[in-house]
Design a protein around this motif. Structure first.
Motif, mmCIF file in Angstrom:
data_model
loop_
_atom_site.group_PDB
_atom_site.id
_atom_site.type_symbol
_atom_site.label_atom_id
_atom_site.label_comp_id
_atom_site.label_asym_id
_atom_site.label_seq_id
_atom_site.Cartn_x
_atom_site.Cartn_y
_atom_site.Cartn_z
ATOM 1 N N LYS A 94 0.836 -1.185 0.000
ATOM 2 C CA LYS A 94 0.000 0.000 0.000
ATOM 3 C C LYS A 94 0.874 1.239 0.000
ATOM 4 O O LYS A 94 0.605 2.202 -0.734
ATOM 5 N N ASP B 11 1.111 4.049 -2.840
ATOM 6 C CA ASP B 11 0.966 5.472 -2.553
ATOM 7 C C ASP B 11 2.135 6.275 -3.140
ATOM 8 O O ASP B 11 1.951 7.330 -3.755
ATOM 9 N N LYS C 67 1.854 9.024 -5.943
ATOM 10 C CA LYS C 67 2.386 10.373 -5.718
ATOM 11 C C LYS C 67 3.404 10.707 -6.805
ATOM 12 O O LYS C 67 3.412 11.822 -7.349
#
Length: 185
Positions: free
Chosen positions: A31, A35, A39
């Motif tokens: 996860k 992320d 990003k």
């Protein structure tokens, strides 16, 4: 459009499939990796967008400058075309004026030439008349001189004849006087 920068190997998901169930740490790791990847993708998209906006702004500035330059060149072309048309018009006007002056000068020259020819003809006629009159006067003078010379010759002959007669008369008179004086009285 610029190519995307290469991704870090840490951020890239592994291509090998793991068998079995994943542990919670592995899920958190996945996860967190997702992320970071999201990003990173978002950051890359924002940078690309800014780069594209900067590139677009530069293109707009170039287009604006090109348009301004085009307008300036169009105005300059219009000014030059107007100057060229004015120069052509002036050239035509000058040519027309020079042609008019040339025709006027030719007409004036022809008129003056005719006048001079008429004057020459008149003077030739006067010269011929004067020459005829001079010839007539010369002949008349020669005739008058001839007559005078003839008259003088006649008068001289007459005078010589008269002198001879007077001498004869005188001689006779002297002889008579001498003869009369020699007669006894």
């Amino acid at each position: 459009m610029s190519p995307l920068p290469p991704q870090d190997s840490k951020e890239m998901p592994s291509k090998t499939k793991e068998k079995g169930k994943k542990t919670g740490a592995q899920k958190k790791k996945e996860k967190a990796g997702a992320d970071v990847e999201a990003k990173s993708t978002h950051r890359r998209a924002v940078l690309e967008k800014e780069l594209l906006q900067d590139h677009l702004a530069l293109r707009r500035d170039e287009a604006r400058r090109a348009k301004a330059s085009e307008e300036q060149l169009k105005r300059r072309l219009q000014v030059l075309e107007a100057e060229l048309e004015e120069a052509r018009s002036e050239g035509k006007a000058i040519y027309a004026e020079m042609s008019r002056q040339c025709r006027a000068l030719q007409k004036e020259t022809e008129t003056r030439s005719r006048q001079l020819e008429e004057e020459v003809t008149g003077l030739r006629e006067q010269l011929e008349t004067c020459q005829r009159e001079a010839e007539t006067a010369r002949r008349e003078a020669e005739r008058a001189l001839g007559e005078r010379d003839q008259t003088l010759a006649q008068l001289r002959a007459h005078v010589a004849d008269m002198e001879a007669k007077y001498e004869e008369i005188l001689h006779l008179g002297v002889c008579r006087a001498a003869w009369t004086d020699s007669w006894p009285s």
